[in-house]
Structure formats: C-alpha cells, structure tokens
Design an enzyme around this catalytic site. Structure first.
Site, short mmCIF file in Angstrom:
data_model
loop_
_atom_site.label_atom_id
_atom_site.label_comp_id
_atom_site.label_asym_id
_atom_site.label_seq_id
_atom_site.Cartn_x
_atom_site.Cartn_y
_atom_site.Cartn_z
N LYS A 199 8.05 8.59 11.26
CA LYS A 199 6.66 8.66 11.75
C LYS A 199 6.41 7.55 12.78
O LYS A 199 5.75 7.77 13.78
CB LYS A 199 5.67 8.52 10.59
CG LYS A 199 4.22 8.54 11.07
CD LYS A 199 3.26 8.67 9.90
CE LYS A 199 2.94 7.33 9.28
NZ LYS A 199 2.06 6.48 10.10
N ASP A 200 6.96 6.36 12.48
CA ASP A 200 6.82 5.24 13.42
C ASP A 200 7.96 5.35 14.43
O ASP A 200 8.94 4.60 14.41
CB ASP A 200 6.86 3.92 12.65
CG ASP A 200 5.68 3.79 11.70
OD1 ASP A 200 4.54 3.96 12.16
OD2 ASP A 200 5.90 3.57 10.50
N SER A 249 -0.62 4.38 4.98
CA SER A 249 -1.45 3.47 4.17
C SER A 249 -2.87 3.42 4.72
O SER A 249 -3.80 3.04 4.01
CB SER A 249 -0.86 2.06 4.19
OG SER A 249 0.49 2.11 3.78
N ARG A 250 -3.04 3.82 5.98
CA ARG A 250 -4.37 3.76 6.59
C ARG A 250 -5.25 4.95 6.21
O ARG A 250 -6.46 4.91 6.42
CB ARG A 250 -4.25 3.72 8.12
CG ARG A 250 -3.59 2.45 8.62
CD ARG A 250 -3.29 2.54 10.11
NE ARG A 250 -2.46 1.43 10.52
CZ ARG A 250 -2.90 0.28 11.00
NH1 ARG A 250 -4.19 0.10 11.15
NH2 ARG A 250 -2.08 -0.69 11.34
N GLY A 266 5.46 8.46 1.33
CA GLY A 266 6.33 8.23 2.49
C GLY A 266 7.29 7.07 2.23
O GLY A 266 8.49 7.15 2.51
N HIS A 267 6.75 5.98 1.67
CA HIS A 267 7.62 4.84 1.33
C HIS A 267 8.64 5.23 0.26
O HIS A 267 9.79 4.82 0.30
CB HIS A 267 6.80 3.66 0.79
CG HIS A 267 5.84 3.08 1.78
ND1 HIS A 267 4.48 3.27 1.70
CD2 HIS A 267 6.06 2.30 2.86
CE1 HIS A 267 3.89 2.63 2.69
NE2 HIS A 267 4.82 2.04 3.42
N ALA A 286 0.85 -1.20 0.00
CA ALA A 286 0.00 0.00 0.00
C ALA A 286 0.89 1.24 0.00
O ALA A 286 0.74 2.14 0.83
CB ALA A 286 -0.96 -0.02 1.20
#
Ligand code: PAF
Length: 280
Positions: free
Chosen positions: A148-149, A185-186, A35-36, A31
């Site tokens: 972010k994580d 992705s959410r 960002g990725h 997804a």
C-alpha cells in the site's frame, strides 16, 4: 513474547532467537490492523522467528498535530502480536532511537523527493533513517513492508541496495475491508459519511485498471480518476501519480509496461493513500 525497550535488550533477544533459525522483521508504528498482521503472517511463513517493532517515528511527520493525533493502542497491539506468535517486540522511546547528539540522516535523494515525497518534504528521509536504524539494530534476514505504501517500499528497496544492507525486502499485498478500503491505522479517524466515501479510492483505481486493459491513455485515465474522486463532496484529491513501476518515471499516452497508480485523498482531517500496479 519478549518486550524489549533498549537496543541491548533486543540484540540479546535476537541472538537467542537466531539459535532456532532465521529471523523476519516487521516494522510498525503500532495501531495494528489486519494489514500489519498479514506482514507478520508472511514473515512467520518464511522464518523460525518474527520480531516486530512499534515506534511512532517523529522524524517522518511533517506536522506536529498529525504526530500528536496518530492513534496509539499499545495494549491491543501487544495482544495481537502475541496471538500471532511474534517472538519479540522492540518498543523504543524516541531518545533510544535519536539519542542526544544524533545527527545522521539517510536519504534516497531522488526517490524521496518526487511524487508523494514532494508534497511531504522530509517524510521519506525520516522513514529511510528510522528503517536503517531498525535494520541495523535487529539485524534480520528479511523485512516485510506493505505494498500500500508503494513509494515507501521503493525507497526502502533502493536504500537497502545502495547501502549494501544485508537483508531481503519483501512487499506484501494490501489488505482491504470487504468494501475495498485499504486497511490503514488512519481509517479510525474518518468521521460520519467519510468512511463510506473513502471507498472512492479503491473504486477509482479499479476503474483505472479496467481502462488500462482497454488501452486508454494515461491522460484519459487521470481525468476519470479525478472525476470519480470529485463525485464525493467530502473527498479532495491531494495527489495523483501514474508512474512506470520499475523506474518511477511519469508515464504518458497508452502505457506499454507495468504502471503504478498512487492516489492520496484528503478528507476533513485524514489523508488516505492507496495504490495499484497494473500491467497493460
Ligand atoms: O510504514 C510504516 O508504518 C512506517 O513508515 C515504518 C516503515 C514503520 C517506519 O516508521
């Protein structure tokens, strides 16, 4: 772009890529979004080849419904990775990553179980276990993870140091939509006004950063964040942690060292997270 489904295939692919120089790794659950792609771009800047992984890791989901609902956009993901010049993609199935008889787990015993980890038991254990497996399988020179994580990045840094895994870990700044919402992705699962209201995460962190610079106490800052989130009817604050950026210990009073603020906000069916590091 090489598509590898088995451990043997990706090992052969990486051995070939190594002839051209170093290898950077970007692990994902698919997804893919900007960002990725920022992780891929950072890896491509530093290395001759980039290897990406796409694996929706079941062991990091506490809730079967959340795993089932996780967006899967394989064709679009592969097109994005190919366009970005990724050399090889590893897309294992769960039985490749967790074959019959698999029983070993990796856990950062303190970091995994505090803060966000306390409300999602087992989540960081699942992340640490799968990332260890992916690092061992691919054997990259460096791996890239989103800031972010925030706690996930800290867990991975801790685990790599503790287990002497020979890889450099790089954090990459959060990519945001024009209105400040952190890419996730959410986000596609936000419905109706929720997408508009979701701006409240970044807004509350921006207000908090200004208050830190003005010398406010953590207690007042936390109260302000709660108020900003509560101003949106559909948003419920699910987690708020203000920690020392180095030690992850809770901070009180007026901060004197760099702090990290982590928030989790629950919308109807989606939990969003965001974070900010702030130096007083
Ligand atoms: O951040 C993610 O997408 C996942 O937690 C990761 C690091 C790919 C492990 O499954």
């Amino acid at each position: 772009m090489l598509i590898c489904k088995t451990v043997a295939e990706v090992k052969t692919a990486v051995a070939g890529l190594r002839k051209a120089g170093t290898v950077g790794l970007v692990t994902t659950m698919g997804a893919l979004h900007a960002g990725h792609m920022a992780l891929v771009a950072a890896a491509a800047r530093d290395h001759a080849s980039v290897v990406a992984t796409i694996f929706v890791n079941p062991t990091q989901f506490g809730d079967a419904k959340d795993l089932e609902n996780y967006p899967r956009t394989e064709a679009a993901d592969l097109a994005m990775l190919e366009a970005a010049g990724v050399a090889a993609v590893f897309m294992p199935t769960p039985d490749v990553m967790y074959p019959a008889g698999d029983e070993t787990i990796v856990e950062t015993t303190h970091l995994a179980n505090i803060l966000h980890g306390a409300v999602r038991p087992g989540h960081f254990r699942g992340v640490a276990t799968v990332v260890t497996k992916l690092l061992n399988i691919v054997g990259p020179d460096a791996a890239y993870f989103g800031e972010k994580d925030y706690q996930q990045l800290a867990v991975i840094r801790r685990m790599v140091a503790d287990l002497f895994i020979p890889v450099a870990i790089h954090g990459v700044p959060t990519v945001r939509d024009a209105d400040g919402l952190a890419m996730s992705s959410r986000n596609v699962r936000l419905i109706g006004d929720e997408r508009y209201d979701a701006r409240v995460l970044n807004l509350s962190l921006t207000v908090a950063a200004a208050m830190v610079k003005e010398g406010a106490t953590i207690e007042v800052i936390a109260e302000t964040i709660r108020g900003v989130i509560a101003s949106k009817r559909g948003a419920t604050l699910a987690g708020l942690d203000i920690v020392d950026a180095e030690t992850f210990a809770p901070v009180t009073g007026v901060p004197t060292r760099k702090i990290g603020i982590m928030i989790a906000v629950q919308f109807m069916t989606v939990l969003l997270i965001d974070q900010k590091e702030i130096t007083p």
